[in-house]
Design an enzyme around this catalytic site. Structure first.
Site, PDB file in Angstrom:
ATOM      1  N   SER A 134      45.785  86.270  59.828  1.00 44.15           N
ATOM      2  CA  SER A 134      44.823  86.535  60.889  1.00 44.15           C
ATOM      3  C   SER A 134      43.647  85.562  60.807  1.00 44.15           C
ATOM      4  CB  SER A 134      44.367  88.001  60.806  1.00 44.15           C
ATOM      5  OG  SER A 134      43.760  88.421  61.996  1.00 44.15           O
ATOM      6  N   ASP A 140      50.826  86.084  61.422  1.00 48.16           N
ATOM      7  CA  ASP A 140      50.512  86.898  62.600  1.00 48.16           C
ATOM      8  C   ASP A 140      49.193  86.550  63.279  1.00 48.16           C
ATOM      9  OD1 ASP A 140      51.913  88.829  64.141  1.00 48.16           O
ATOM     10  OD2 ASP A 140      50.347  90.276  63.706  1.00 48.16           O
ATOM     11  N   HIS A 179      50.389  94.517  62.000  1.00 45.49           N
ATOM     12  CA  HIS A 179      49.691  93.229  61.930  1.00 45.49           C
ATOM     13  C   HIS A 179      49.638  92.682  60.507  1.00 45.49           C
ATOM     14  CE1 HIS A 179      46.907  90.056  62.741  1.00 45.49           C
ATOM     15  NE2 HIS A 179      45.872  90.657  62.194  1.00 45.49           N
TER      16      HIS A 179
END
EC number: 3.1.1.-
Length: 353
Positions: free
Chosen positions: A154, A179, A306
């Site tokens: 992220s 991700d 996530h």
């Protein structure tokens, strides 16, 4: 990072009072069921030492910045992991315990997160965070760093991409992004303040925070939550409860800089690249074209949220190790076009007497 209230302390107290009242039942003669773990035991914190070999504080020269690291493994390239916004280095704990069998692992609490401390925890510009990583690597390895596989999740994925795109980390051997895709990330920024303000802000205990993270869906692996969540919190004496350590809502001015131009920077990085995604609908146009041209490897990890490295740590570790093996990355790296491989120091002959 989403949250919901799991109940307050008064409700817990009322439950304890109710459960202590004897209840007459027609089934009272039946044998009691085997005892089960209480909620506090099920969501009790786990120690970092179950997964890492050691922890270390790295002080940056000529500043008051101190960055906290967790380390594991003794051989192979260094898998240097950067967590996402609001997480901590322990986000990689369970996967590190597997990766360390064939590589070294270093995870870092970024500025404003975990146990790290800095002169200003709210300066989360992409340049500042990149410089923090460069500074830590310099302290750890000096001018002769080992081969480094940079892994970022992220927000940490953005930092990893920017570092790789600078082409100044001579020993960088590979890049793994977890991700995060520019198009999706940029589109979500308009909703981020609402998401942050809508999550649960206060927890009566660390166990409650761990329970919320699992029941709320932000993490799907209880054991990972038990080791990673505690360092994302701090105790607020004025409020008499636990609150989030990272004050992300106060860093909005830097969010766009994390992701703007990320796809092109990722594609321009002159090292083997792996993109791990939790869904198939995440690629923007630049990445779609790049993937068709074979510029990077992409894996869609099923049945995960996530935080792929937390939800399915064994699969995540296997993907990292397979990627390292496929690209023949050893402790001293491989020859990568566009990057100068550090030369080993030559031994100087002793002067003749």
């Amino acid at each position: 990072m989403d949250s919901s209230n799991l109940g307050s302390v008064p409700e817990d107290e009322q439950h304890r009072q109710d459960s202590s009242t004897p209840v007459v039942s027609a089934f009272a003669s039946r044998p009691d069921r085997p005892p089960t773990n209480s909620s506090s035991e099920k969501y009790s914190p786990l120690d970092w030492s179950d997964y890492f070999d050691r922890e270390e504080d790295v002080s940056i020269p000529d500043s008051d910045d101190v960055f906290h690291l967790y380390m594991a493994g003794t051989e192979g390239p260094v898998v240097f992991c950067l967590h996402g916004g609001g997480y901590s280095g322990l986000s990689f704990a369970l996967s590190a315990s597997k990766i360390k069998e064939k590589a070294r692992v270093v995870t870092m609490d970024l500025r404003g997160h975990g146990k790290s401390s800095s002169e200003n925890d709210l300066v989360l510009s992409i340049e500042t965070m990149c410089n923090d990583v460069f500074s830590v690597l310099k302290v750890l390895y000096g001018d002769s760093p080992p081969a480094i596989v940079l892994v970022g999740h992220s927000m940490g994925g953005s930092v990893a991409v920017h570092i790789a795109a600078k082409k100044t980390l001579r020993s960088l051997a590979a890049l793994v992004v977890v991700d995060v895709v520019e198009g999706t990330a940029m589109a979500s920024l308009v909703h981020m303040q609402k998401i942050l303000s809508g999550r649960m802000q206060h927890f009566s205990s660390i166990e409650k925070a761990i329970e919320w993270s699992v029941r709320g869906g932000s993490l799907r692996n209880i054991d990972s939550a038990r080791v990673s969540i505690p360092t994302t919190l701090k105790y607020d004496d004025s409020k008499k409860c636990y609150v989030y350590r990272a004050r992300l809502e106060q860093t909005e001015q830097y969010w766009r800089g994390w992701y703007d131009g990320l796809s092109e920077k990722f594609l321009s990085s002159p090292v083997p690249k792996l993109l791990l995604l939790a869904g198939t609908d995440r690629l923007d146009r630049a990445l779609t074209i790049g993937q068709m041209q074979g510029k990077f490897q992409m894996v869609v990890v099923r049945h995960t949220g996530h935080a792929i490295q937390e939800d399915v740590p064994e699969e995540f570790a296997a993907l990292i190790l397979n990627f390292i093996g496929r690209n023949r990355i050893g402790p001293h790296g491989v020859e990568i076009p566009g990057l100068a491989r550090p030369r080993p120091a030559q031994a100087q002959p002793e002067p003749k007497s």
